[in-house]
Motif scaffolding. Structure first.
Motif, PDB file in Angstrom:
ATOM      1  N   SER A 110       0.835  -1.197   0.000  1.00 61.66           N
ATOM      2  CA  SER A 110       0.000   0.000   0.000  1.00 61.66           C
ATOM      3  C   SER A 110       0.875   1.256   0.000  1.00 61.66           C
ATOM      4  N   VAL A 111       0.554   2.190  -0.882  1.00 66.91           N
ATOM      5  CA  VAL A 111       1.266   3.468  -0.954  1.00 66.91           C
ATOM      6  C   VAL A 111       0.469   4.529  -0.214  1.00 66.91           C
ATOM      7  N   THR A 112      -0.835   4.594  -0.496  1.00 68.68           N
ATOM      8  CA  THR A 112      -1.721   5.520   0.213  1.00 68.68           C
ATOM      9  C   THR A 112      -3.052   4.841   0.464  1.00 68.68           C
ATOM     10  N   SER A 113      -3.784   5.386   1.415  1.00 67.10           N
ATOM     11  CA  SER A 113      -5.101   4.874   1.751  1.00 67.10           C
ATOM     12  C   SER A 113      -5.932   6.038   2.275  1.00 67.10           C
ATOM     13  N   LYS A 114      -7.186   6.079   1.859  1.00 67.96           N
ATOM     14  CA  LYS A 114      -8.076   7.136   2.329  1.00 67.96           C
ATOM     15  C   LYS A 114      -9.429   6.519   2.648  1.00 67.96           C
ATOM     16  N   THR A 115      -9.992   6.914   3.770  1.00 63.81           N
ATOM     17  CA  THR A 115     -11.284   6.364   4.198  1.00 63.81           C
ATOM     18  C   THR A 115     -12.394   7.389   4.015  1.00 63.81           C
ATOM     19  N   PHE A 116     -13.608   6.869   3.839  1.00 71.85           N
ATOM     20  CA  PHE A 116     -14.786   7.698   3.597  1.00 71.85           C
ATOM     21  C   PHE A 116     -15.969   7.098   4.335  1.00 71.85           C
ATOM     22  N   LEU A 124      -4.757   7.504 -15.574  1.00 70.90           N
ATOM     23  CA  LEU A 124      -4.940   7.050 -16.959  1.00 70.90           C
ATOM     24  C   LEU A 124      -3.878   7.590 -17.920  1.00 70.90           C
ATOM     25  N   PRO A 125      -3.573   8.885 -17.915  1.00 71.65           N
ATOM     26  CA  PRO A 125      -2.573   9.370 -18.882  1.00 71.65           C
ATOM     27  C   PRO A 125      -1.135   8.949 -18.562  1.00 71.65           C
ATOM     28  N   GLN A 126      -0.898   8.441 -17.372  1.00 70.48           N
ATOM     29  CA  GLN A 126       0.457   8.081 -16.954  1.00 70.48           C
ATOM     30  C   GLN A 126       0.872   6.674 -17.383  1.00 70.48           C
ATOM     31  N   PHE A 127      -0.087   5.834 -17.767  1.00 72.77           N
ATOM     32  CA  PHE A 127       0.203   4.430 -18.040  1.00 72.77           C
ATOM     33  C   PHE A 127      -0.353   4.004 -19.394  1.00 72.77           C
ATOM     34  N   ASP A 128       0.256   2.965 -19.942  1.00 73.90           N
ATOM     35  CA  ASP A 128      -0.155   2.460 -21.250  1.00 73.90           C
ATOM     36  C   ASP A 128      -1.414   1.597 -21.187  1.00 73.90           C
ATOM     37  N   TYR A 129      -1.628   0.930 -20.064  1.00 73.64           N
ATOM     38  CA  TYR A 129      -2.720  -0.039 -19.947  1.00 73.64           C
ATOM     39  C   TYR A 129      -3.535   0.200 -18.682  1.00 73.64           C
ATOM     40  N   TYR A 130      -4.812  -0.158 -18.780  1.00 75.52           N
ATOM     41  CA  TYR A 130      -5.733  -0.046 -17.642  1.00 75.52           C
ATOM     42  C   TYR A 130      -6.699  -1.215 -17.709  1.00 75.52           C
ATOM     43  N   GLU A 131      -6.917  -1.870 -16.588  1.00 81.76           N
ATOM     44  CA  GLU A 131      -7.915  -2.945 -16.509  1.00 81.76           C
ATOM     45  C   GLU A 131      -8.699  -2.774 -15.223  1.00 81.76           C
ATOM     46  N   HIS A 132     -10.000  -3.017 -15.328  1.00 81.08           N
ATOM     47  CA  HIS A 132     -10.928  -2.837 -14.210  1.00 81.08           C
ATOM     48  C   HIS A 132     -11.688  -4.149 -14.040  1.00 81.08           C
ATOM     49  N   ARG A 133     -11.752  -4.640 -12.796  1.00 82.43           N
ATOM     50  CA  ARG A 133     -12.461  -5.906 -12.551  1.00 82.43           C
ATOM     51  C   ARG A 133     -13.365  -5.809 -11.329  1.00 82.43           C
ATOM     52  N   LYS A 134     -14.515  -6.436 -11.430  1.00 79.58           N
ATOM     53  CA  LYS A 134     -15.467  -6.626 -10.340  1.00 79.58           C
ATOM     54  C   LYS A 134     -15.889  -5.334  -9.650  1.00 79.58           C
ATOM     55  N   GLY A 135     -15.718  -4.205 -10.299  1.00 76.09           N
ATOM     56  CA  GLY A 135     -16.193  -2.944  -9.745  1.00 76.09           C
ATOM     57  C   GLY A 135     -15.315  -2.339  -8.667  1.00 76.09           C
ATOM     58  N   CYS A 136     -14.315  -3.060  -8.185  1.00 73.82           N
ATOM     59  CA  CYS A 136     -13.519  -2.524  -7.072  1.00 73.82           C
ATOM     60  C   CYS A 136     -12.018  -2.672  -7.258  1.00 73.82           C
ATOM     61  N   PHE A 137     -11.600  -3.274  -8.349  1.00 69.41           N
ATOM     62  CA  PHE A 137     -10.166  -3.459  -8.605  1.00 69.41           C
ATOM     63  C   PHE A 137      -9.782  -2.730  -9.890  1.00 69.41           C
ATOM     64  N   HIS A 138      -8.744  -1.925  -9.813  1.00 72.62           N
ATOM     65  CA  HIS A 138      -8.270  -1.157 -10.954  1.00 72.62           C
ATOM     66  C   HIS A 138      -6.759  -1.343 -11.040  1.00 72.62           C
ATOM     67  N   ALA A 139      -6.264  -1.687 -12.231  1.00 73.97           N
ATOM     68  CA  ALA A 139      -4.821  -1.881 -12.417  1.00 73.97           C
ATOM     69  C   ALA A 139      -4.340  -1.024 -13.582  1.00 73.97           C
ATOM     70  N   PHE A 140      -3.184  -0.390 -13.386  1.00 73.92           N
ATOM     71  CA  PHE A 140      -2.537   0.431 -14.402  1.00 73.92           C
ATOM     72  C   PHE A 140      -1.111  -0.062 -14.532  1.00 73.92           C
ATOM     73  N   PHE A 199     -15.120  -1.947   1.395  1.00 76.84           N
ATOM     74  CA  PHE A 199     -16.236  -1.532   2.255  1.00 76.84           C
ATOM     75  C   PHE A 199     -16.163  -2.434   3.472  1.00 76.84           C
ATOM     76  N   ASN A 200     -15.986  -1.826   4.632  1.00 76.49           N
ATOM     77  CA  ASN A 200     -15.812  -2.573   5.879  1.00 76.49           C
ATOM     78  C   ASN A 200     -14.723  -3.638   5.748  1.00 76.49           C
ATOM     79  N   ASP A 201     -13.586  -3.219   5.182  1.00 75.69           N
ATOM     80  CA  ASP A 201     -12.381  -4.045   5.024  1.00 75.69           C
ATOM     81  C   ASP A 201     -12.516  -5.206   4.051  1.00 75.69           C
TER      82      ASP A 201
END
Length: 97
Positions: free
Chosen positions: A24-30, A48-64, A90-92
């Protein structure tokens, strides 16, 4: 409680290996979904503009990632891709949607 975690590792965020929090680099709670969604959208738009690729899975995982960002893995005796991941919790637990 919602949490948006930015991580940097040699695996995609959806794998959530046991030690994933160590990357983990950063974390923010809401306390509300709207604030979390606004922060998440801002992060995605920044990354998005910093990386060549982006993939999104299951609504909560994002990879660049970009092909140029790798590191040598001694155990694999080769290069490993570096991924910049965002995980929404959500709730860990992954906030699957």
């Amino acid at each position: 409680m919602y949490e948006v975690v930015y991580m940097k590792a040699d695996f995609e965020p959806w794998w959530m290996f046991e030690e994933w929090r160590e990357y983990s680099v950063t974390s923010k709670t809401f306390t509300d979904s709207q604030s979390m969604q606004e922060h998440l959208q801002q992060l995605i738009e920044e990354m998005l503009p910093q990386f060549d690729y982006y993939e999104h899975r299951k609504g909560c995982f994002h990879a660049f990632w970009s092909d140029s960002e790798k590191h040598y893995c001694e155990g694999c005796e080769g290069d490993s891709q570096i991924y910049h991941g965002i995980i929404v919790l959500f709730n860990d637990r992954p906030n699957l949607s």
